[in-house]
Design an enzyme around this catalytic site. Structure first.
Site, PDB file in Angstrom:
ATOM      1  N   CYS B  82       0.842  -1.199   0.000  1.00  0.00           N
ATOM      2  CA  CYS B  82       0.000   0.000   0.000  1.00  0.00           C
ATOM      3  C   CYS B  82       0.881   1.254   0.000  1.00  0.00           C
ATOM      4  O   CYS B  82       1.610   1.492  -0.946  1.00  0.00           O
ATOM      5  CB  CYS B  82      -0.973  -0.019   1.175  1.00  0.00           C
ATOM      6  SG  CYS B  82      -2.301   1.200   1.005  1.00  0.00           S
ATOM      7  N   HIS B 189      -3.742  -4.801   0.478  1.00  0.00           N
ATOM      8  CA  HIS B 189      -3.182  -5.263   1.749  1.00  0.00           C
ATOM      9  C   HIS B 189      -3.280  -6.782   1.827  1.00  0.00           C
ATOM     10  O   HIS B 189      -4.316  -7.302   2.226  1.00  0.00           O
ATOM     11  CB  HIS B 189      -3.968  -4.665   2.915  1.00  0.00           C
ATOM     12  CG  HIS B 189      -3.748  -3.212   3.120  1.00  0.00           C
ATOM     13  ND1 HIS B 189      -2.735  -2.724   3.911  1.00  0.00           N
ATOM     14  CD2 HIS B 189      -4.393  -2.129   2.641  1.00  0.00           C
ATOM     15  CE1 HIS B 189      -2.775  -1.401   3.908  1.00  0.00           C
ATOM     16  NE2 HIS B 189      -3.771  -1.025   3.150  1.00  0.00           N
ATOM     17  N   GLU B 191      -2.127  -8.626   4.046  1.00  0.00           N
ATOM     18  CA  GLU B 191      -2.334  -8.997   5.452  1.00  0.00           C
ATOM     19  C   GLU B 191      -3.797  -8.858   5.872  1.00  0.00           C
ATOM     20  O   GLU B 191      -4.172  -9.317   6.946  1.00  0.00           O
ATOM     21  CB  GLU B 191      -1.428  -8.175   6.371  1.00  0.00           C
ATOM     22  CG  GLU B 191      -1.757  -6.702   6.487  1.00  0.00           C
ATOM     23  CD  GLU B 191      -1.233  -5.853   5.313  1.00  0.00           C
ATOM     24  OE1 GLU B 191      -0.719  -6.416   4.339  1.00  0.00           O
ATOM     25  OE2 GLU B 191      -1.367  -4.617   5.400  1.00  0.00           O
TER      26      GLU B 191
END
Lengths: 256, 208
Positions: B82, B189, B191
């Site tokens: 990001c 993202h 994650e």
């Protein structure tokens, strides 16, 4: 185009998942961690947690409770409840939150929104709106789980919050919440056309038709769902499959 | 063989989800904030939190920017996520013009609003891998259609050569991933993208 987001909304009180009617008359449902994990594996696109009495009792979100939720869950987590300054925000982010939502303290001190957005980015700051229709037909923003009328007009407030730096709005109709008889589509449509930031809409969802109406008539791309999921009326897979068969694009579940 | 995974810390923001994803991917990451530590890792992650100018200033004032450039010159794998991806480019216009790390030619520009378009772009989208990046390490995973979570108001405008993947938002095609030799970046993202996202970290951990 981004897919429609289905976002379970978990209201937590003293470590228990609860659900009220018009945010009052709370019923205990179970353990929030188990529900959160189940929603994650069912394909939730994000999870929203709220400590519903944090502001009422003038204390901070119970971080320890939240920390347990976040283990093993690798989708965005948004947290609300009693956040009053950027230290509170940072604490929650460290505990595993990806976004925070403000209501009570944002209304009391709007600059909180700007401070949080400047420190952590707008995408991290959600404005939570508890909207209740007034006799004249307009909506006011409420705090304290829909108990306290702030006298602030919802449509003016969402616009101001956007200007202050909020990155997203979680809009719940207090009048409809927990009744599962359908959302306040007029409110949702008015809010989403007023702002240029994304809106997550909820309150009153009792079936998949209601979700479809929020998306098509409310013109939002994210729906907050609580009753339907907590009481097992539909799973997230069922909701997504049905929406998909009705021509609405959803994220396919990959976390089973 | 050692495999030290470093995550750059900017002094603010949320790194716990990145730490969690790396741990789910089977490695332990360490948070890094000084130049000496940068040069000791076997691979480096630039996570995405906050504003471009704030993070760049934090890196420059500690000399971490030049340490990252040195590390890249040694061939060490680096992944930006990001905002961390945006920092890899030459410059950004977020809050005034700020110089980036200059590791991948390009600049960071705001998403131009259109009627009914919501900004920031927050939600899940499916990246398309560029033809010439079918064999790019880690990013080759994106050849399988799947959705990842995005949350951003700016995007990377890079030379097509380095544009490894794109996605569409309101009929607009934007950069989803960039790559140049041992440096890659993703706008989304991983994650926060469930199991598939963890697999991106897994591949990054085992790259080289």
């Amino acid at each position: 185009m981004s897919e429609i987001r289905i976002i379970p909304r978990l209201e937590v009180k003293s470590g228990r998942l609860i659900k009220g009617i018009r945010m009052e008359g709370l019923r205990q449902i179970g353990h929030p961690t188990e529900f959160a994990k189940s929603y994650f594996t069912q394909g939730a696109d994000e999870i929203f947690f709220e400590d519903i009495v944090a502001s009422l009792y003038d204390r901070k979100f119970q971080k320890e409770i939240f920390q347990k939720f976040t283990e093993d869950i690798s989708i965005p987590l948004c947290v609300a409840g009693g956040i009053r300054n950027i230290d509170d925000v940072y604490e929650l982010l460290k505990a595993g939150a990806d976004k925070i939502a403000v209501n009570t303290h944002g209304i009391q001190r709007p600059h909180l929104i700007t401070e949080a957005a400047q420190a952590f980015g707008s995408q991290c700051v959600v404005l939570q709106v508890q909207a209740k229709q007034q006799p004249g037909g307009t909506w006011n923003a409420y705090t304290q789980s829909g108990r306290e009328n702030t006298g602030v007009d919802v449509l003016e407030w969402v616009q101001k919050a956007q200007d202050l730096g909020a990155g997203e709005i979680l809009l719940v109709s207090v009048d409809r919440d927990g009744l599962h008889r359908g959302p306040d589509l007029e409110l949702i449509e008015k809010v989403t056309s007023r702002v240029s930031i994304p809106v997550i809409a909820g309150g009153g969802v009792g079936n998949i038709d209601h979700i479809e109406a929020i998306i098509r008539q409310g013109k939002v791309r994210a729906v907050a769902v609580s009753h339907v999921l907590h009481f097992g009326l539909n799973t997230i897979q069922e909701i997504k499959q049905e929406l998909s068969s009705r021509g609405i694009s959803v994220r396919e579940n990959t976390d089973e | 063989m050692s495999n030290r995974v470093g995550i750059i810390e900017y002094g603010a923001g949320n790194l716990s989800s990145v730490m969690r994803a790396v741990s789910l991917a089977g490695a332990e990451a360490e948070l890094i904030s000084c130049p000496e530590e940068v040069l000791k890792v076997d691979r480096l992650i630039l996570p995405g939190v906050g504003a471009f100018s704030y993070c760049m200033h934090h890196l420059v004032s500690r000399g971490v920017d030049t340490a990252i450039q040195e590390l890249v010159a040694t061939g060490c794998p680096v992944m930006g996520v990001c905002l961390g991806m945006q920092l890899l480019t030459d410059r950004s216009s977020e809050f005034g013009e700020t110089q980036g790390l200059g590791l991948i030619p390009g600049s960071v520009v705001p998403i131009k609003p259109e009627p009914e378009m919501k900004i920031p772009h927050i939600g899940w989208a499916s990246p398309t891998l560029a033809e010439k990046h079918q064999n790019t390490p880690v990013l080759s995973r994106l050849s399988q259609p799947a959705e990842y979570y995005f949350a951003h108001s700016f995007f990377c405008d890079v030379d097509p050569e380095y544009q490894a993947a794109t996605f569409d938002y309101h009929q607009k095609t934007m950069t989803a991933a960039i790559a140049r030799d041992n440096v890659i970046g993703v706008q989304f993202h991983p994650e926060l993208s469930g199991q598939l996202g963890v697999k991106i970290y897994q591949e990054f951990i085992h790259w080289k």
